[in-house]
Structures are given as structure tokens and as C-alpha cells.
Design a protein around this motif. Structure first.
Motif, PDB file in Angstrom:
ATOM      1  N   TYR A 180       0.853  -1.180   0.000  1.00 56.13           N
ATOM      2  CA  TYR A 180       0.000   0.000   0.000  1.00 56.13           C
ATOM      3  C   TYR A 180       0.893   1.235   0.000  1.00 56.13           C
ATOM      4  N   TYR A 181       0.406   2.296  -0.629  1.00 50.76           N
ATOM      5  CA  TYR A 181       1.205   3.525  -0.740  1.00 50.76           C
ATOM      6  C   TYR A 181       0.236   4.696  -0.910  1.00 50.76           C
ATOM      7  N   PHE A 182       0.593   5.832  -0.332  1.00 51.90           N
ATOM      8  CA  PHE A 182      -0.248   7.010  -0.489  1.00 51.90           C
ATOM      9  C   PHE A 182       0.604   8.268  -0.437  1.00 51.90           C
ATOM     10  N   ARG A 183       0.011   9.361  -0.896  1.00 51.65           N
ATOM     11  CA  ARG A 183       0.720  10.645  -0.961  1.00 51.65           C
ATOM     12  C   ARG A 183      -0.297  11.775  -1.031  1.00 51.65           C
ATOM     13  N   ASN A 184       0.186  12.990  -0.823  1.00 47.39           N
ATOM     14  CA  ASN A 184      -0.634  14.173  -1.062  1.00 47.39           C
ATOM     15  C   ASN A 184      -0.427  14.646  -2.503  1.00 47.39           C
ATOM     16  N   ILE A 185      -1.462  15.200  -3.095  1.00 43.17           N
ATOM     17  CA  ILE A 185      -1.368  15.820  -4.416  1.00 43.17           C
ATOM     18  C   ILE A 185      -2.574  16.732  -4.603  1.00 43.17           C
TER      19      ILE A 185
END
Length: 371
Positions: free
Chosen positions: A267-272
Motif C-alpha cells: 500500500y502507498y499514499f501521498r498528497n497531491i
């Protein structure tokens, strides 16, 4: 295909290099060939409206592996192989930045974080215990310690006390990167034809006949940069792996900034753009996600939403704006598959989910095979 004399003459005659796939690898390969053979005629064929695999569908992580991913790789690869892989990913990121420029790809060096759920205690403890060892073996590459533990300042819930921070990780805008690469290819007189699928090819003594539907043309060299769609070319050394993704509507006062890994990178996440982009979950159904179908499944999308609600944004209202999928190319080895398959046919695939990091380098290596 009902082609005119002009179309045959200008697009499908006297072709030196035909590249299949207009993603990161294919475009970098074409640009490298242009530098190497400035007067050559280069054609790229792409079966989608846009690059069909993962090049315009990835999460935009400029990363080379979280600490749990690296430890997991050490279980199936030698220490030397893992170090070489990380060196290649790091070199590839620098090449991408050099080729396009940080402002063009919206490169943001916010750093990367790995967080561990409460029930991931054994992996968490192993990562903390082996953190000095990983820092030591990677010191020749970075000349500094990479991974440090930090207290969670993002108000995540249901996780272990410490995050593991990597200051060398960054994020990019995938769309801007690919737009810039396409523009650069066009300005270097590289022809790109979209929605054209290669159905077969036949090698002759000094050329390759390429079939697109019922039309056949000739090219001196044929290069495949199709990554997750390349299983037949490589005798199943590359298998497709679908990555499902979702993104929220803009969230007021979003205070999460960086790239984040969870569960050995599954799993991976980020702001954008004041949103959270979250992807992964392939480990919930490995067999089902070994596919080239660009769909989503209820099982994985529900888990992604659950992570958003319970871990990432537990105190924040959010709405899902959009969902999509991309196709990666994986195999038993994390090493990319860059080979000359025959006299005039070449292949650069199996990027192992690290296309942003190594795509530019693999494109260069693929072009270097051509003499």
C-alpha cells in the motif's frame, strides 16, 4: 488499414527503429536512439490513447524502496544484487531529473515515510532492529544514513509508535512528466502513433516485418518496451500485476505531505493537489491481480477506503473523486529484463513497480543494445 500513398511514404517507409510502447521506457529509448543515430527514422507504436501500462497511471513516487521492501528483497536476492538494484533506481531518478528538469516534473523532495499497523509488530520490530544494517550497506551510494525513526506527526491511527523516514524520497507529477517526455519526443522528430496494436512480427535477414491488424510494414530494428504486457516475448519471465488506485476530492487544510509506504510497499499514499492518492492491495488477491484488465475490484477498493477512514484520515471527512488501475511488470527477480532477443529484436521490460525510478535508465540501456 486503408492507407494512402502519402501515409505509406511518410509513416511506414524506410523505418530504422520501431518501438512498441510509448511509456517511460519507450520514450527514453527513442530519445537515446535519436542521440545515437541522429539521422534515423524512429516510429513508436502505442496501443492506447495514452501509454497503456503504468507510465501515466502510477502514483508518482520518486523512490527506491522502503526499508521493509528492502528487507523483503534480501530474502530472495543477494545483498550485492539488492545494493545494485537500489543504485540503479537512484541513478535512474537522477537521469530522469536531468533529462526533464525538476520544475517540469514538479519534483518535490518532501521525503518518504513507512508506517506500520498495530498488527504488523513483527515486521516493525525487524525494521527497527535492522535499520543500522540497511543504512550501513547503502552508505556507499548515499554517503549518509538514509533511514531514521520519527514520531508520527500526521495524526494517523492504529499504527506503531514510530514512522521510518527517508529524506531522499520525493514525489513527482506523473502527468507532467509524461507530457514533457511526449513533447520532447515530438520535438526530436520521433513519430508516435496511438491506438495501434502490434499483432505479430516476423524477422527476416536484415529487417523485421511488423503486423498491425492486416497491414504489414518493415523496420530495420524492433524494440519492445511493453513491460507488464510482455509475457509472451519473455517466456513468462514477466507477469502483469494490476495496481488499483483511488484519489479523494480536495481536503481543506490537509496536513499530510510526503510519500508513504505501508505493508512492505503493498500500500502507498501521498498528497497531491490537496488530495490523498492511495493505491495498492494486490496482496489481497495475487492471482486475481495478475491480469492486464484495467478494472477495479470491490475487495481491494473497500480495503483502500477502510485504510483511509481508519488509519490515514480518521478524523477527516472525505469523498472519493476517482478510481483507476495500472499494469506493472513483475517477475521472480526484481532485476529488469533488458535483452537482445534475436538479430533485430530487443526488449526492455520487468520494471518491478519502479518505473518512475528506473524507466529512464532502462530506456537508455535498451537503446545501448543496438549497434
Amino acid at each position: 488499414m486503408n492507407l494512402s500513398y502519402w501515409e505509406l511514404k511518410n509513416w511506414f517507409s524506410n523505418i530504422d527503429f520501431t518501438i512498441v510502447g510509448s511509456g517511460i521506457v519507450g520514450l527514453h529509448c527513442a530519445l537515446a536512439l535519436r542521440n545515437k543515430f541522429p539521422d534515423s527514422k524512429i516510429l513508436i507504436l502505442e496501443k492506447g490513447i495514452l501509454p497503456q501500462g503504468a507510465s501515466t497511471k502510477n502514483a508518482g513516487f520518486a523512490c527506491f524502496g522502503s526499508i521493509s521492501e528492502i528487507l523483503d528483497d534480501l530474502k530472495s536476492h543477494s545483498e550485492e544484487e539488492v545494493i545494485q538494484l537500489i543504485q540503479k533506481r537512484w541513478n535512474g531518478l537522477q537521469l530522469l531529473r536531468k533529462n526533464l528538469g525538476d520544475s517540469v516534473i514538479d519534483f518535490k523532495p518532501y521525503g518518504g515515510y513507512e508506517l506500520f499497523l498495530k498488527d504488523d509488530e513483527s515486521i516493525y520490530n525487524e525494521c527497527l532492529q535492522k535499520l543500522p544494517f540497511i543504512n550501513e550497506i547503502l552508505k556507499p551510494i548515499f554517503r549518509n544514513e538514509i533511514f531514521t525513526k520519527e514520531v508520527d506527526r500526521f495524526d494517523f491511527k492504529g499504527i506503531q509508535d514510530y514512522l521510518i523516514f527517508n529524506p531522499y524520497e520525493a514525489q513527482i507529477d506523473t502527468g507532467k512528466m509524461m507530457h514533457a517526455l511526449l513533447q520532447k519526443a515530438n520535438s526530436n522528430n520521433i513519430m508516435i502513433l496511438n491506438q495501434v496494436e502490434v499483432s505479430a512480427f516476423h524477422e527476416k535477414r536484415d529487417s523485421v516485418e511488423v503486423a498491425i491488424g492486416d497491414f504489414i510494414f518493415s523496420t530495420k530494428k524492433l524494440l519492445f518496451a511493453t513491460n507488464g504486457f510482455a509475457s509472451q516475448l519473455t517466456n513468462n519471465q514477466v507477469k502483469p500485476a494490476r495496481a488499483q488506485v483511488l484519489i479523494t476530492e480536495p481536503i481543506p487544510n490537509l496536513d499530510i505531505k510526503g510519500t508513504f509506504h505501508l505493508d512492505k510497499g503493498y500500500y502507498y499514499f501521498r498528497n497531491i493537489d490537496d488530495r490523498i492518492l492511495l493505491g495498492g492491495g494486490r496482496n489481497l488477491d495475487f492471482e486475481g491481480e495478475t491480469t492486464t484488465e484495467l478494472d477495479q475490484t470491490e475487495l481491494i477498493q473497500n480495503r483502500l477506503e477502510e485504510l483511509l477512514k481508519e488509519v490515514i484520515l480518521p478524523n477527516t471527512d472525505f469523498k472519493i473523486a476517482h478510481r483507476w488501475s495500472g499494469i506493472m511488470g513483475l517477475g521472480s527477480s526484481k532485476n529488469p529484463f533488458v535483452e537482445q532477443l534475436s538479430e533485430n529484436v530487443y526488449c526492455g521490460v520487468r520494471l518491478g513497480g519502479m518505473g518512475v525510478a528506473i524507466g529512464s535508465l532502462i530506456g537508455q540501456e535498451l537503446a545501448d543494445l543496438v549497434k
